[in-house]
Design a protein around this motif. Structure first.
Motif, PDB file in Angstrom:
ATOM      1  N   VAL A   1      -4.794  -0.875  -4.073  1.00 55.38           N
ATOM      2  CA  VAL A   1      -5.578  -2.056  -3.670  1.00 55.38           C
ATOM      3  C   VAL A   1      -6.448  -2.653  -4.787  1.00 55.38           C
ATOM      4  CG1 VAL A   1      -7.448  -2.816  -2.127  1.00 55.38           C
ATOM      5  CG2 VAL A   1      -5.492  -1.585  -1.201  1.00 55.38           C
TER       6      VAL A   1
ATOM      7  N   TYR B   1      -4.915   7.392  -5.533  1.00 56.33           N
ATOM      8  CA  TYR B   1      -3.608   7.085  -4.922  1.00 56.33           C
ATOM      9  C   TYR B   1      -3.424   5.603  -4.611  1.00 56.33           C
ATOM     10  CZ  TYR B   1      -6.896   7.224  -1.089  1.00 56.33           C
ATOM     11  OH  TYR B   1      -8.003   6.997  -0.319  1.00 56.33           O
ATOM     12  N   CYS B   2      -4.478   4.795  -4.761  1.00 57.56           N
ATOM     13  CA  CYS B   2      -4.499   3.494  -4.089  1.00 57.56           C
ATOM     14  C   CYS B   2      -4.269   2.301  -5.025  1.00 57.56           C
ATOM     15  CB  CYS B   2      -5.835   3.337  -3.376  1.00 57.56           C
ATOM     16  SG  CYS B   2      -5.921   1.834  -2.402  1.00 57.56           S
TER      17      CYS B   2
ATOM     18  N   THR C   1     -13.339  -1.573   6.874  1.00 60.19           N
ATOM     19  CA  THR C   1     -13.408  -0.134   6.946  1.00 60.19           C
ATOM     20  C   THR C   1     -14.637   0.345   6.172  1.00 60.19           C
ATOM     21  OG1 THR C   1     -10.996  -0.141   6.861  1.00 60.19           O
ATOM     22  CG2 THR C   1     -12.073   1.925   6.415  1.00 60.19           C
TER      23      THR C   1
ATOM     24  N   ASP D   1      -8.644   7.764   8.720  1.00 64.09           N
ATOM     25  CA  ASP D   1      -7.334   7.769   8.053  1.00 64.09           C
ATOM     26  C   ASP D   1      -7.193   9.080   7.274  1.00 64.09           C
ATOM     27  OD1 ASP D   1      -7.398   5.134   8.826  1.00 64.09           O
ATOM     28  OD2 ASP D   1      -7.125   4.293   6.826  1.00 64.09           O
ATOM     29  N   VAL D   2      -5.993   9.617   7.260  1.00 62.49           N
ATOM     30  CA  VAL D   2      -5.734  10.846   6.507  1.00 62.49           C
ATOM     31  C   VAL D   2      -4.415  10.685   5.757  1.00 62.49           C
ATOM     32  CG1 VAL D   2      -5.231  13.318   6.719  1.00 62.49           C
ATOM     33  CG2 VAL D   2      -6.939  12.293   8.187  1.00 62.49           C
TER      34      VAL D   2
ATOM     35  N   GLN E   1      -9.391  10.910   4.650  1.00 65.79           N
ATOM     36  CA  GLN E   1      -8.282  11.084   3.682  1.00 65.79           C
ATOM     37  C   GLN E   1      -7.857  12.535   3.473  1.00 65.79           C
ATOM     38  OE1 GLN E   1      -6.931   8.482   3.582  1.00 65.79           O
ATOM     39  NE2 GLN E   1      -8.202   6.732   3.088  1.00 65.79           N
TER      40      GLN E   1
ATOM     41  N   ARG F   1     -12.578  10.413  -4.182  1.00 65.13           N
ATOM     42  CA  ARG F   1     -13.218   9.805  -3.012  1.00 65.13           C
ATOM     43  C   ARG F   1     -14.745   9.768  -3.092  1.00 65.13           C
ATOM     44  NH1 ARG F   1     -11.189   6.303   0.225  1.00 65.13           N
ATOM     45  NH2 ARG F   1     -12.285   7.092   2.038  1.00 65.13           N
TER      46      ARG F   1
ATOM     47  N   ALA G   1      -0.907   9.162   7.128  1.00 58.88           N
ATOM     48  CA  ALA G   1       0.167   8.631   6.270  1.00 58.88           C
ATOM     49  C   ALA G   1       0.643   9.716   5.319  1.00 58.88           C
ATOM     50  CB  ALA G   1      -0.362   7.448   5.462  1.00 58.88           C
ATOM     51  N   CYS G   2       1.956   9.716   5.049  1.00 64.31           N
ATOM     52  CA  CYS G   2       2.497  10.590   4.009  1.00 64.31           C
ATOM     53  C   CYS G   2       2.175   9.958   2.656  1.00 64.31           C
ATOM     54  CB  CYS G   2       4.021  10.704   4.137  1.00 64.31           C
ATOM     55  SG  CYS G   2       4.550  11.460   5.667  1.00 64.31           S
TER      56      CYS G   2
ATOM     57  N   ARG H   1       2.246   5.118  -5.876  1.00 58.24           N
ATOM     58  CA  ARG H   1       2.245   3.676  -6.125  1.00 58.24           C
ATOM     59  C   ARG H   1       2.158   3.423  -7.613  1.00 58.24           C
ATOM     60  NH1 ARG H   1       3.874   0.290  -3.220  1.00 58.24           N
ATOM     61  NH2 ARG H   1       5.496   1.630  -3.931  1.00 58.24           N
TER      62      ARG H   1
ATOM     63  N   HIS I   1     -16.759   3.055   3.908  1.00 59.08           N
ATOM     64  CA  HIS I   1     -16.510   4.181   3.003  1.00 59.08           C
ATOM     65  C   HIS I   1     -17.624   5.199   3.242  1.00 59.08           C
ATOM     66  CE1 HIS I   1     -15.720   6.655  -0.414  1.00 59.08           C
ATOM     67  NE2 HIS I   1     -14.683   5.904  -0.776  1.00 59.08           N
TER      68      HIS I   1
ATOM     69  N   VAL J   1       0.833  -1.205   0.000  1.00 52.61           N
ATOM     70  CA  VAL J   1       0.000   0.000   0.000  1.00 52.61           C
ATOM     71  C   VAL J   1       0.865   1.251   0.000  1.00 52.61           C
ATOM     72  CG1 VAL J   1      -1.546   1.353   1.481  1.00 52.61           C
ATOM     73  CG2 VAL J   1      -2.128  -0.966   0.866  1.00 52.61           C
ATOM     74  N   ARG J   2       1.981   1.197   0.729  1.00 52.99           N
ATOM     75  CA  ARG J   2       2.949   2.296   0.683  1.00 52.99           C
ATOM     76  C   ARG J   2       4.303   1.725   0.320  1.00 52.99           C
ATOM     77  NH1 ARG J   2       1.668   4.466   6.295  1.00 52.99           N
ATOM     78  NH2 ARG J   2      -0.400   3.537   6.126  1.00 52.99           N
TER      79      ARG J   2
END
Ligand code: SAM
Ligand code: SF4
Length: 421
Positions: free
Chosen positions: A150, A147-148, A220, A287-288, A249, A261, A318-319, A323, A222, A48-49
């Protein structure tokens, strides 16, 4: 014969590793805390990161010299549909299998003559499950937040049928489980792909009836899928805990749009206020991401301000990490310098530490219900219905019990107390 499983990443990976362990024990293997002593090593990876991916690669390299005649299998999000590249990079790995493709692991072991050929393993349960156990109910994700990674690694959403989940939870309860956490990347969109389109609220209703099960959680959620029906079910069903994980986020509408989002800051606020109206003492975690491409100081400040306004119990920050293959990494420049990302992350961590200190301090002197999950350094630990970590000392065996604890000390991260008499 022994196995060793190394896991990093989200709760879904932990749940998968428990199932893999359950299967390996079914075929006669025993857990080993060290890779050195094991004949089968399974690495369950996260990408993920970038930092997580680097840890996986380091672990794979470290295992090279250990490998000899051991079987090394790699699963989790590093394994995508094209394993040729992985095969070239890590020729010492014997098997690559996609997350939850347990059938591929069993097939491989059958072909090697290690596992008995009894067909595909059916429902595999952890052998000695924790009193609080994870159950994946929906796999994959359809959202493609820019950004993801997954959705690229875990595919599209696939919900498990209600009957199968109920059967699994009944099996877990028979093995001593008192609490289940239902998992999905977007757990609140559960069921839309099933023939009769049941909703998460329907599943919660059925699980709530299982004798011996004390608590139900899910994550989680949404924000765009959090329905009135689900909020109403959470408020009504006594086993569903007062805790929701609802990733924000970002607090700036333009960044939220660039992230894809599907909500803006006001819509997020509205969801939180509907949840808080229905369940006044609910604990919220979020989460942000800081330093998303193009995030200005003012835009970052909007995330900061929204977090101060909404006052979450827990914030994971998270920074931004580009990806490969994601929309953001293809189209947007990673233009916030690394040190600036860290500064923004630390500002939020500091803010959150103050908020969590105040929220937890309110519990001082109160009595809370704790499900005892384990013992560490002479102290039992467990969690409240609101997911607060609580430590206490007692000579009796309290594992798996629901106990009442009077809170005597609080911190932003945990609470301490003693058994209420
Ligand atoms: N499905 C959940 C959601 O909608 O937010 C979370 C899933 S994601 C695997 C877990 C967390 O990792 C996210 O909430 C996000 O904060 C973080 N994350 C995901 N991709 C990231 C990236 N490229 N850089 C930094 N953090 C990221
Ligand atoms: Fe990733 Fe977005 Fe799906 Fe969460 S909802 S898993 S952040 S794509």
């Amino acid at each position: 014969m022994r196995y060793h499983i190394w896991t990093i990443g989200c709760q879904m990976n932990k749940a998968d590793s428990e199932r893999i362990a359950g299967y390996l024990e079914q075929i006669g293997y025993q857990a080993s805390p060290n890779a050195d002593d094991a004949e089968i090593i399974v690495l369950n990876s996260c990408v993920v990161r970038q930092s997580a991916e680097e840890r996986v690669i380091n672990k794979l390299s470290a295992l090279k010299s250990l490998k000899r005649d051991k079987i090394l299998a790699l699963t989790g999000c590093i394994v995508d549909s094209k394993v040729d590249d992985l095969r070239r990079r890590f020729p010492h790995v014997d098997l690559f299998f996609a997350p939850q493709a347990f059938g591929e692991l069993s097939q491989f072991l059958i072909e090697r003559g290690i596992a008995p050929d009894e067909g595909q393993p059916g429902l595999v349960l952890p052998v000695n499950p924790s009193p609080s156990t994870f159950v994946t109910i929906i796999q994959g994700c359809n959202n493609f937040c820019s950004y993801c990674i997954v959705p690229y690694r875990r595919g599209r959403e696939r919900s498990r049928p209600i009957e199968e989940i109920v059967c699994e939870v009944e099996g877990l309860v028979a093995r001593g489980v008192r609490e289940v956490t239902l998992l999905g990347q977007t757990v609140d969109s559960y069921g839309h792909d099933l023939p009769r389109k049941p909703a998460l609220a329907d599943l919660l209703g059925q699980l709530n009836r299982i004798d011996g099960l004390a608590r139900i959680r899910f994550l989680t959620s949404h924000p765009k899928d959090m329905s009135e029906r689900l909020i109403e079910a959470m408020a009504r069903l006594e086993k569903v805990c007062e805790h929701v994980s609802l990733p924000l986020q970002a607090g700036d509408d333009e960044i939220l749009r660039a992230m894809g989002r599907g909500y803006n800051a006001q819509k997020y606020r509205d969801v939180v206020s509907r949840i808080r109206q229905a369940i006044p003492h609910i604990a919220l975690s979020t989460d942000v991401i800081v330093g998303f491409p193009g995030e200005s100081e003012e835009q970052f400040q909007k995330s900061y301000d929204l977090l101060s306004e909404l006052r979450f119990d827990t914030v994971h920050v998270a920074c931004y990490s580009p990806r490969p293959g994601t929309i953001a990494s293809r189209k947007l420049e990673d233009d916030v310098p690394a040190e600036e990302k860290v500064r923004r992350r630390e500002r939020i961590e500091e803010l959150q530490q103050g908020i969590a200190t105040e929220i937890n301090a309110r519990l001082l002197g109160s009595t809370v219900e704790v499900l005892v999950q384990n013992r560490k350094n002479g102290k039992w630990w467990g969690r409240t219905r609101t997911d607060k970590l609580v430590f206490f000392v007692d000579d009796a065996d309290r594992l798996g019990q629901l106990v009442k604890i009077r809170i005597e000390k609080t911190s932003p991260w945990s609470l301490q107390g003693s058994l209420a008499r």
